[in-house]
Motif scaffolding. Structure first.
Motif, PDB file in Angstrom:
ATOM      1  N   GLU A   1       0.829  -1.204   0.000  1.00 45.05           N
ATOM      2  CA  GLU A   1       0.000   0.000   0.000  1.00 45.05           C
ATOM      3  C   GLU A   1       0.866   1.258   0.000  1.00 45.05           C
ATOM      4  N   GLN A   2       1.951   1.241   0.765  1.00 45.43           N
ATOM      5  CA  GLN A   2       2.859   2.382   0.774  1.00 45.43           C
ATOM      6  C   GLN A   2       3.505   2.579  -0.597  1.00 45.43           C
ATOM      7  N   ALA A   3       3.923   1.457  -1.214  1.00 45.21           N
ATOM      8  CA  ALA A   3       4.523   1.533  -2.552  1.00 45.21           C
ATOM      9  C   ALA A   3       3.514   2.076  -3.554  1.00 45.21           C
ATOM     10  N   ARG A   4       2.272   1.604  -3.456  1.00 40.82           N
ATOM     11  CA  ARG A   4       1.218   2.080  -4.370  1.00 40.82           C
ATOM     12  C   ARG A   4       0.980   3.573  -4.208  1.00 40.82           C
ATOM     13  N   ASN A   5       0.883   4.022  -2.961  1.00 39.02           N
ATOM     14  CA  ASN A   5       0.589   5.431  -2.702  1.00 39.02           C
ATOM     15  C   ASN A   5       1.696   6.345  -3.225  1.00 39.02           C
ATOM     16  N   LYS A   6       2.947   5.936  -3.011  1.00 37.70           N
ATOM     17  CA  LYS A   6       4.067   6.753  -3.480  1.00 37.70           C
ATOM     18  C   LYS A   6       4.138   6.763  -5.008  1.00 37.70           C
ATOM     19  N   ALA A   7       3.839   5.624  -5.619  1.00 36.84           N
ATOM     20  CA  ALA A   7       3.843   5.551  -7.078  1.00 36.84           C
ATOM     21  C   ALA A   7       2.744   6.437  -7.662  1.00 36.84           C
ATOM     22  N   PHE A   8       1.579   6.405  -7.043  1.00 33.01           N
ATOM     23  CA  PHE A   8       0.475   7.244  -7.528  1.00 33.01           C
ATOM     24  C   PHE A   8       0.821   8.720  -7.389  1.00 33.01           C
ATOM     25  N   ASN A   9       1.403   9.087  -6.255  1.00 31.70           N
ATOM     26  CA  ASN A   9       1.773  10.483  -6.030  1.00 31.70           C
ATOM     27  C   ASN A   9       2.794  10.958  -7.062  1.00 31.70           C
ATOM     28  N   THR A  10       3.785  10.113  -7.350  1.00 29.43           N
ATOM     29  CA  THR A  10       4.797  10.468  -8.342  1.00 29.43           C
ATOM     30  C   THR A  10       4.176  10.662  -9.721  1.00 29.43           C
ATOM     31  N   ALA A  11       3.268   9.764 -10.090  1.00 29.01           N
ATOM     32  CA  ALA A  11       2.636   9.848 -11.404  1.00 29.01           C
ATOM     33  C   ALA A  11       1.795  11.099 -11.566  1.00 29.01           C
ATOM     34  N   MET A  12       1.268  11.605 -10.461  1.00 26.93           N
ATOM     35  CA  MET A  12       0.376  12.759 -10.551  1.00 26.93           C
ATOM     36  C   MET A  12       1.102  14.093 -10.433  1.00 26.93           C
ATOM     37  N   ILE A  13       2.386  14.078 -10.118  1.00 28.21           N
ATOM     38  CA  ILE A  13       3.135  15.339  -9.980  1.00 28.21           C
ATOM     39  C   ILE A  13       3.070  16.188 -11.249  1.00 28.21           C
ATOM     40  N   PRO A  14       3.337  15.625 -12.449  1.00 29.23           N
ATOM     41  CA  PRO A  14       3.252  16.473 -13.655  1.00 29.23           C
ATOM     42  C   PRO A  14       1.855  17.053 -13.873  1.00 29.23           C
ATOM     43  N   GLN A  15       0.821  16.289 -13.536  1.00 20.93           N
ATOM     44  CA  GLN A  15      -0.543  16.779 -13.729  1.00 20.93           C
ATOM     45  C   GLN A  15      -0.851  17.932 -12.769  1.00 20.93           C
ATOM     46  N   ILE A  16      -0.456  17.772 -11.520  1.00 23.36           N
ATOM     47  CA  ILE A  16      -0.702  18.831 -10.533  1.00 23.36           C
ATOM     48  C   ILE A  16       0.104  20.075 -10.884  1.00 23.36           C
ATOM     49  N   ASN A  17       1.361  19.880 -11.305  1.00 23.74           N
ATOM     50  CA  ASN A  17       2.186  21.015 -11.709  1.00 23.74           C
ATOM     51  C   ASN A  17       1.559  21.771 -12.885  1.00 23.74           C
ATOM     52  N   SER A  18       0.984  21.027 -13.822  1.00 22.37           N
ATOM     53  CA  SER A  18       0.335  21.664 -14.972  1.00 22.37           C
ATOM     54  C   SER A  18      -0.845  22.521 -14.538  1.00 22.37           C
ATOM     55  N   LEU A  19      -1.628  22.027 -13.579  1.00 22.76           N
ATOM     56  CA  LEU A  19      -2.764  22.797 -13.086  1.00 22.76           C
ATOM     57  C   LEU A  19      -2.293  24.078 -12.400  1.00 22.76           C
ATOM     58  N   LEU A  20      -1.202  23.974 -11.655  1.00 23.02           N
ATOM     59  CA  LEU A  20      -0.692  25.143 -10.941  1.00 23.02           C
ATOM     60  C   LEU A  20      -0.102  26.185 -11.892  1.00 23.02           C
ATOM     61  N   ALA A  21       0.486  25.718 -12.995  1.00 26.03           N
ATOM     62  CA  ALA A  21       1.213  26.627 -13.886  1.00 26.03           C
ATOM     63  C   ALA A  21       0.335  27.253 -14.961  1.00 26.03           C
ATOM     64  N   VAL A  22      -0.764  26.584 -15.321  1.00 29.97           N
ATOM     65  CA  VAL A  22      -1.550  27.054 -16.458  1.00 29.97           C
ATOM     66  C   VAL A  22      -2.123  28.446 -16.164  1.00 29.97           C
ATOM     67  N   GLY A  23      -1.975  29.338 -17.124  1.00 32.23           N
ATOM     68  CA  GLY A  23      -2.478  30.698 -16.969  1.00 32.23           C
ATOM     69  C   GLY A  23      -1.489  31.643 -16.325  1.00 32.23           C
ATOM     70  N   LEU A  24      -0.559  31.103 -15.533  1.00 28.98           N
ATOM     71  CA  LEU A  24       0.456  31.946 -14.894  1.00 28.98           C
ATOM     72  C   LEU A  24       1.799  31.813 -15.590  1.00 28.98           C
ATOM     73  N   VAL A  25       2.190  30.565 -15.848  1.00 29.53           N
ATOM     74  CA  VAL A  25       3.473  30.295 -16.488  1.00 29.53           C
ATOM     75  C   VAL A  25       3.288  29.912 -17.955  1.00 29.53           C
ATOM     76  N   ALA A  26       2.255  29.127 -18.223  1.00 32.91           N
ATOM     77  CA  ALA A  26       2.091  28.565 -19.566  1.00 32.91           C
ATOM     78  C   ALA A  26       0.684  28.791 -20.092  1.00 32.91           C
ATOM     79  N   LEU A  27       0.606  29.031 -21.403  1.00 36.69           N
ATOM     80  CA  LEU A  27      -0.662  28.975 -22.130  1.00 36.69           C
ATOM     81  C   LEU A  27      -0.630  27.694 -22.950  1.00 36.69           C
ATOM     82  N   PRO A  28      -1.463  26.718 -22.602  1.00 33.88           N
ATOM     83  CA  PRO A  28      -1.396  25.399 -23.262  1.00 33.88           C
ATOM     84  C   PRO A  28      -1.593  25.492 -24.763  1.00 33.88           C
ATOM     85  N   GLY A  29      -1.117  24.451 -25.454  1.00 31.07           N
ATOM     86  CA  GLY A  29      -1.123  24.447 -26.909  1.00 31.07           C
ATOM     87  C   GLY A  29      -2.498  24.608 -27.519  1.00 31.07           C
TER      88      GLY A  29
END
Length: 238
Positions: free
Chosen positions: A159-187
């Motif tokens: 369960e710990q391995a699963r949770n950490k793997a899920f968190n890692t996989a979602m980092i790019p998605q969360i970063n995209s949500l935080l950056a859109v409109g402030l840092v980046a205008l999506p394609g």
């Protein structure tokens, strides 16, 4: 408003910096083959799909469209598997099933409840949307699989391995949500604005895209990790 024409000479200009990237690869003793193959494939594949889309956008044959979407799904699963350790048929099926349910459910929501497409299959909308969902989810699955393999060696529980793997996989998605409109205008949003669409309408479309990419990635990764751990548990019991 019409977009400025980009000729083949302009394409050569924009590809020139890739040569400098190749120099970095060479100087740092990184194999050039991946870069060369990836760049050539990118150019050839995009030119080829351009001709294919010209034809697909003129037809509403849903069987042909379903074949295209199935091909995209099969290829996406194969690419997601490429950087992972355990390359076998069962692992590939787990990835494809996760992509199909995670991306398929969200794509159906867009078609039925958001865009209200009639008929439901209109290539101009369905194929680009499916491509965006599959491409982003593919990266999340590769990250999840790689992190899960590492965490299973050091984590105390699955369960710990699963949770950490899920968190890692979602980092790019969360970063995209935080950056859109402030840092980046999506394609997609940039393309709509350049083609003359109202920025406010382009924003609403982009909100739809960002939310659906997040959800398709999360659903697919959650299902994939569940299938991986279940298969691992069954193999140990046998």
């Amino acid at each position: 408003m019409t977009l400025p024409d980009i000729g083949y000479l302009e394409l050569v200009y924009v590809l020139l910096p890739v040569v400098l990237v190749g120099v970095i690869f060479y100087r740092w003793s990184i194999p050039l083959s991946d870069l060369v193959i990836a760049t050539v494939r990118m150019v050839v594949q995009l030119i080829a799909i351009g001709f294919v889309l010209v034809y697909l956008f003129t037809t509403d044959n849903w069987l042909l469209g379903l074949g295209v979407l199935s091909f995209m799904l099969v290829v996406t699963g194969w690419i997601a598997l490429r950087p992972l350790k355990h390359k076998n048929r069962h692992h590939y099926i787990q990835l494809v099933v996760s992509l199909m349910f995670g991306c398929g459910s969200v794509l159906a929501l867009i078609i039925v409840a958001v865009l209200h497409l009639e008929p439901w299959y209109q290539p101009r909308y369905v194929i680009p949307l499916a491509g965006m969902l599959l491409a982003n989810t593919m990266n999340s699955l590769s990250l999840a699989g790689e992190r899960l393999d590492s965490e299973l060696l050091i984590s105390q529980t699955q369960e710990q391995a699963r949770n950490k793997a899920f968190n890692t996989a979602m980092i790019p998605q969360i970063n995209s949500l935080l950056a859109v409109g402030l840092v980046a205008l999506p394609g997609m949003m940039t393309g709509q604005i350049l083609s003359g669409v109202s920025p406010l309408l382009a924003v609403r479309y982009q909100i739809v895209i960002m939310a659906t990419i997040l959800c398709s990635a999360a659903f697919s990764v959650a299902l994939y990790l569940t299938l991986r751990l279940k298969a691992r548990l069954n193999s140990h019991q046998d």
